[in-house]
Design a protein around this motif. Structure first.
Motif, mmCIF file in Angstrom:
data_model
loop_
_atom_site.group_PDB
_atom_site.id
_atom_site.type_symbol
_atom_site.label_atom_id
_atom_site.label_comp_id
_atom_site.label_asym_id
_atom_site.label_seq_id
_atom_site.Cartn_x
_atom_site.Cartn_y
_atom_site.Cartn_z
ATOM 1 N N TYR A 13 48.541 32.815 55.092
ATOM 2 C CA TYR A 13 48.121 31.788 56.045
ATOM 3 C C TYR A 13 47.064 30.904 55.402
ATOM 4 O O TYR A 13 46.249 31.377 54.603
ATOM 5 N N LYS A 18 44.194 36.558 51.744
ATOM 6 C CA LYS A 18 44.973 37.789 51.706
ATOM 7 C C LYS A 18 46.394 37.483 52.171
ATOM 8 O O LYS A 18 46.583 36.710 53.117
ATOM 9 N N ALA A 20 49.533 37.851 54.234
ATOM 10 C CA ALA A 20 49.844 38.481 55.531
ATOM 11 C C ALA A 20 51.083 39.364 55.381
ATOM 12 O O ALA A 20 51.188 40.423 55.994
ATOM 13 N N PRO A 39 50.440 49.285 62.235
ATOM 14 C CA PRO A 39 49.278 49.008 63.088
ATOM 15 C C PRO A 39 49.060 47.509 63.296
ATOM 16 O O PRO A 39 49.715 46.695 62.638
ATOM 17 N N SER A 40 48.145 47.177 64.167
ATOM 18 C CA SER A 40 47.840 45.780 64.451
ATOM 19 C C SER A 40 47.393 45.081 63.171
ATOM 20 O O SER A 40 46.606 45.623 62.397
ATOM 21 N N GLY A 41 47.941 43.894 62.937
ATOM 22 C CA GLY A 41 47.548 43.120 61.761
ATOM 23 C C GLY A 41 48.281 43.498 60.491
ATOM 24 O O GLY A 41 47.952 43.012 59.411
ATOM 25 N N SER A 42 49.299 44.347 60.594
ATOM 26 C CA SER A 42 49.987 44.808 59.388
ATOM 27 C C SER A 42 51.037 43.811 58.880
ATOM 28 O O SER A 42 51.619 44.017 57.825
ATOM 29 N N GLY A 43 51.288 42.752 59.657
ATOM 30 C CA GLY A 43 52.209 41.719 59.182
ATOM 31 C C GLY A 43 53.592 41.753 59.800
ATOM 32 O O GLY A 43 54.495 41.037 59.355
ATOM 33 N N LYS A 44 53.770 42.534 60.852
ATOM 34 C CA LYS A 44 55.093 42.669 61.486
ATOM 35 C C LYS A 44 55.590 41.337 62.047
ATOM 36 O O LYS A 44 56.696 40.898 61.751
ATOM 37 N N SER A 45 54.734 40.721 62.880
ATOM 38 C CA SER A 45 55.155 39.461 63.516
ATOM 39 C C SER A 45 55.360 38.385 62.461
ATOM 40 O O SER A 45 56.311 37.601 62.546
ATOM 41 N N THR A 46 54.499 38.362 61.457
ATOM 42 C CA THR A 46 54.638 37.353 60.403
ATOM 43 C C THR A 46 55.982 37.529 59.680
ATOM 44 O O THR A 46 56.696 36.546 59.457
ATOM 45 N N GLU A 161 57.908 42.727 70.180
ATOM 46 C CA GLU A 161 57.290 43.481 71.270
ATOM 47 C C GLU A 161 57.797 43.034 72.640
ATOM 48 O O GLU A 161 56.997 42.737 73.526
ATOM 49 N N HIS A 194 54.509 48.039 67.725
ATOM 50 C CA HIS A 194 53.465 48.858 67.106
ATOM 51 C C HIS A 194 53.605 50.300 67.580
ATOM 52 O O HIS A 194 52.850 51.166 67.189
HETATM 53 N N1 LIG Z 1 48.116 31.891 62.501
HETATM 54 C C1 LIG Z 1 47.416 32.682 61.689
HETATM 55 N N2 LIG Z 1 46.460 32.187 60.866
HETATM 56 C C2 LIG Z 1 45.763 32.972 60.027
HETATM 57 N N3 LIG Z 1 45.944 34.307 59.912
HETATM 58 C C3 LIG Z 1 46.878 34.861 60.707
HETATM 59 C C4 LIG Z 1 47.652 34.090 61.633
HETATM 60 N N4 LIG Z 1 48.496 34.914 62.273
HETATM 61 C C5 LIG Z 1 48.265 36.151 61.776
HETATM 62 N N5 LIG Z 1 47.296 36.127 60.842
HETATM 63 C C6 LIG Z 1 46.798 37.262 60.041
HETATM 64 O O1 LIG Z 1 47.896 37.800 59.314
HETATM 65 C C7 LIG Z 1 47.908 39.209 59.325
HETATM 66 C C8 LIG Z 1 49.209 39.729 59.910
HETATM 67 O O2 LIG Z 1 49.303 39.312 61.248
HETATM 68 P P1 LIG Z 1 50.542 39.639 62.173
HETATM 69 O O3 LIG Z 1 50.418 38.832 63.401
HETATM 70 O O4 LIG Z 1 51.790 39.466 61.388
HETATM 71 O O5 LIG Z 1 50.297 41.181 62.482
HETATM 72 P P2 LIG Z 1 51.102 42.180 63.446
HETATM 73 O O6 LIG Z 1 51.497 43.336 62.592
HETATM 74 O O7 LIG Z 1 52.162 41.469 64.175
HETATM 75 O O8 LIG Z 1 49.938 42.675 64.440
HETATM 76 P P3 LIG Z 1 49.974 42.961 66.028
HETATM 77 O O9 LIG Z 1 50.517 44.350 66.190
HETATM 78 O O10 LIG Z 1 48.518 42.904 66.403
HETATM 79 O O11 LIG Z 1 50.803 41.919 66.702
HETATM 80 C C9 LIG Z 1 46.673 39.620 60.103
HETATM 81 O O12 LIG Z 1 45.660 39.918 59.198
HETATM 82 C C10 LIG Z 1 46.339 38.386 60.926
HETATM 83 O O13 LIG Z 1 44.961 38.323 61.173
#
Ligand SMILES: Nc1ncnc2c1ncn2[C@@H]1O[C@H](COP(=O)(O)OP(=O)(O)OP(=O)(O)O)[C@@H](O)[C@H]1O
Ligand SMILES: [Mg+2]
Length: 359
Positions: A13, A18, A20, A39-46, A161, A194
């Motif tokens: 991002y 780092k 994502a 876990p939260s923030g592990s990059g699943k949604s990305t 989710e 998650h």
């Molecule tokens: N729009 C954004 N801009 C900057 N950083 C982002 C953005 N969206 C996500 N991140 C960062 O990218 C990393 C992965 O985020 P992501 O949303 O993919 O996690 P996730 O596994 O889906 O978490 P969750 O279970 O909380 O939904 C995290 O460190 C998050 O802070």
């Protein structure tokens, strides 16, 4: 229907230092149901949004049906998404909500009606087609959101989710319905959660992510029986696997002051060959039982009676915690001193004490 391939796909991002999603490799078969969990923030949604064309693929590639998706806009990827916060149109009926994407595409009214009715039948929504969303339950609304995705007959479903707004019971019900529906439709699906129970019960295969990196991509049974590292071992399973880093002795490892968890001979050989003095051992709670003698000495901290089974939370020394499952009621009481023993068919997993990799 289509295969999906992530090849060293990364996303960073803007303004972040780092990745994502960090060099993700996944080969998803045609018609497969794959769950991304972590876990939260592990990059699943990305990772999911990269597939759907909502985030850039900064490095590597993602292919759908063998076609490179870099530069292909989201709307041309033939994907239907279902999110946690699916917004239905409040002033449209269920049928209109479900058919709206087809209307935009210029599909004739009769064909639209037929597709909506088919999807409604699959989703048990036939009686609600003329209702407005406000007059539906949470689970019914969730199914309308699914219906909207189904009528489009996409190559791929992307779900992020989709059940998290539902209460616990409805979640269990709906997760079974979604898994069964996907099997019937045979549409390749990538599903983000998650919740490791959701992952284990729904996926043909599960990809475990941590800090944007893939930890393991395997069937639920393999993740459970042969976790690739200590992180996966601790993440999959509830209560979590007991994981302890302990000194290696002649027969096994020392737990607490002077108890020994015995290891098999070939495991001892493996440890000696690796030249280790300590090792991280993992034992699932269901592989430990309360015994009268010959086990690890522990003190009971908590007894959790779930009706069908009881979990006994204990410690063998400061910071050395062990959880055991018992199938009998009230096997121990708070502050009792008891012994825990590995059941004969129980498994001790071994992980490198520093890297956490499975030995
Ligand atoms: N729009 C954004 N801009 C900057 N950083 C982002 C953005 N969206 C996500 N991140 C960062 O990218 C990393 C992965 O985020 P992501 O949303 O993919 O996690 P996730 O596994 O889906 O978490 P969750 O279970 O909380 O939904 C995290 O460190 C998050 O802070
Ligand atoms: Mg997310």
């Amino acid at each position: 229907m289509a295969t999906i391939t992530y090849r060293s796909a990364s996303c960073i991002y803007e303004g972040s230092d780092k990745l994502a999603v960090d060099s993700l490799n996944l080969d998803i078969a045609d018609g497969e149901f794959v769950v991304l969990v972590g876990p939260s923030g592990s990059g699943k949604s990305t990772a999911l949004r990269m597939l759907a064309g909502l985030e850039d693929i900064d490095e590597g590639t993602i292919e759908i049906g063998g076609r490179d998706m870099r530069g292909v806009p989201s709307k041309d990827r033939d994907i239907a998404m279902v999110f946690q916060n699916y917004a239905l149109y409040p002033n449209k009926t269920v049928a209109e909500n479900m058919g709206f994407a087809l209307k935009l595409r210029g599909v004739p009214r009769d064909e639209r009606r037929r597709k909506v009715e088919e999807a409604a039948k699959l989703l048990d929504l036939t009686d609600f087609l003329d209702r407005k969303p406000a007059k539906l339950s949470g689970g019914q609304r969730q199914r309308v959101a699914m219906g909207r995705a189904i009528v489009r007959e996409p190559q791929v479903f992307c779900m992020d989710e989709p059940l998290s707004n539902l209460d616990a019971k409805l979640r269990v019900q709906t997760r079974t319905q979604i898994a069964a529906l996907q099997r019937r439709l045979g549409t390749t699906t990538v599903y983000v959660t998650h919740d490791q129970v959701e992952a284990m019960t729904m996926g043909d295969r599960v990809a475990v992510l941590r800090n944007g990196k893939l930890q393991q991509f395997a069937s639920p049974a393999e993740l459970y029986d042969k976790p690739a590292n200590a992180f996966v071992a601790g993440f999959i399973g509830s209560p979590a696997m007991n994981l302890l880093t302990a000194p290696i002795t002649a027969q096994g490892v020392r737990i607490g002051d002077d108890s020994t968890l015995e290891l098999e001979r070939d495991q001892m050989t493996l440890l000696h060959d690796a030249g280790l003095e300590q090792v991280t051992v993992g034992v699932r709670p269901e592989h430990l039982q309360v015994s009268d003698s010959g086990g690890i000495d522990v003190v009971v901290d908590l007894v959790e009676d779930l009706g069908s089974e009881t979990y006994v939370y204990t410690h063998a020394g400061p910071g050395v915690q062990l959880v055991a499952r018992s199938l009998s009621r009230a096997p121990a009481r708070l502050a009792d001193t008891i012994e825990l023993r590995k059941i004969p068919e129980g498994v001790v997993h071994l992980f490198h004490p520093e890297t956490g990799e499975r030995l």
